[in-house]
Design a protein around this motif. Sequence first.
Motif, PDB file in Angstrom:
ATOM      1  N   GLU A  23      30.250   1.400 -46.122  1.00 17.44           N
ATOM      2  CA  GLU A  23      31.632   1.484 -45.655  1.00 17.44           C
ATOM      3  C   GLU A  23      31.708   2.057 -44.246  1.00 17.44           C
ATOM      4  O   GLU A  23      32.478   1.574 -43.417  1.00 17.44           O
ATOM      5  N   THR A  32      30.274  -0.695 -41.664  1.00 15.58           N
ATOM      6  CA  THR A  32      31.046  -1.930 -41.494  1.00 15.58           C
ATOM      7  C   THR A  32      32.510  -1.674 -41.192  1.00 15.58           C
ATOM      8  O   THR A  32      33.190  -2.554 -40.662  1.00 15.58           O
ATOM      9  N   GLN A  47      34.762  -1.450 -43.427  1.00 16.55           N
ATOM     10  CA  GLN A  47      35.531  -2.073 -44.506  1.00 16.55           C
ATOM     11  C   GLN A  47      35.177  -1.386 -45.815  1.00 16.55           C
ATOM     12  O   GLN A  47      34.061  -0.941 -46.015  1.00 16.55           O
ATOM     13  N   SER A  57      37.002  -4.923 -49.911  1.00 11.14           N
ATOM     14  CA  SER A  57      37.191  -5.843 -48.795  1.00 11.14           C
ATOM     15  C   SER A  57      35.915  -6.644 -48.529  1.00 11.14           C
ATOM     16  O   SER A  57      35.978  -7.834 -48.215  1.00 11.14           O
ATOM     17  N   GLN A  58      34.791  -6.009 -48.651  1.00 10.15           N
ATOM     18  CA  GLN A  58      33.530  -6.702 -48.441  1.00 10.15           C
ATOM     19  C   GLN A  58      33.297  -7.777 -49.490  1.00 10.15           C
ATOM     20  O   GLN A  58      32.717  -8.818 -49.204  1.00 10.15           O
TER      21      GLN A  58
END
Length: 47
Positions: free
Chosen positions: A33, A36, A38, A42-43
Amino acid sequence: MENQETKFGFTQFAETWNGRLAMLGFVIGVTTEILTGQGILSQLGIM
Protein backbone atom coordinates in the motif's frame (compact mmCIF):
# COMPACT_ATOMS: atom_id res chain seq x y z
CA MET A 1 4.48 -46.51 24.55
CA GLU A 2 5.72 -43.01 23.71
CA ASN A 3 3.30 -40.13 23.50
CA GLN A 4 3.83 -38.64 20.04
CA GLU A 5 2.33 -35.23 19.36
CA THR A 6 0.60 -34.89 16.00
CA LYS A 7 1.41 -32.04 13.62
CA PHE A 8 -2.22 -31.51 12.50
CA GLY A 9 -5.02 -29.42 14.00
CA PHE A 10 -4.80 -26.79 16.71
CA THR A 11 -1.34 -27.61 18.00
CA GLN A 12 1.31 -25.24 19.29
CA PHE A 13 3.39 -25.92 16.17
CA ALA A 14 0.54 -25.03 13.80
CA GLU A 15 -0.50 -21.94 15.72
CA THR A 16 3.07 -20.63 15.85
CA TRP A 17 3.45 -20.89 12.07
CA ASN A 18 -0.02 -19.44 11.50
CA GLY A 19 0.90 -16.39 13.55
CA ARG A 20 4.23 -15.93 11.79
CA LEU A 21 2.67 -16.13 8.34
CA ALA A 22 -0.13 -13.75 9.33
CA MET A 23 2.42 -11.17 10.52
CA LEU A 24 4.38 -11.57 7.29
CA GLY A 25 1.23 -11.10 5.19
CA PHE A 26 0.27 -7.98 7.12
CA VAL A 27 3.70 -6.41 6.64
CA ILE A 28 3.68 -7.23 2.92
CA GLY A 29 0.18 -5.73 2.57
CA VAL A 30 1.10 -2.49 4.32
CA THR A 31 4.34 -2.19 2.36
CA THR A 32 2.51 -2.70 -0.93
CA GLU A 33 0.00 0.00 0.00
CA ILE A 34 2.80 2.44 0.83
CA LEU A 35 4.72 1.74 -2.39
CA THR A 36 1.74 1.89 -4.77
CA GLY A 37 -0.41 4.49 -3.02
CA GLN A 38 -3.48 2.28 -3.44
CA GLY A 39 -5.31 0.15 -0.94
CA ILE A 40 -5.50 -3.61 -1.27
CA LEU A 41 -9.09 -3.51 -2.51
CA SER A 42 -8.17 -0.94 -5.18
CA GLN A 43 -5.31 -3.10 -6.36
CA LEU A 44 -7.68 -6.05 -6.74
CA GLY A 45 -10.16 -3.91 -8.68
CA ILE A 46 -12.94 -4.27 -6.12
CA MET A 47 -13.19 -0.57 -5.33
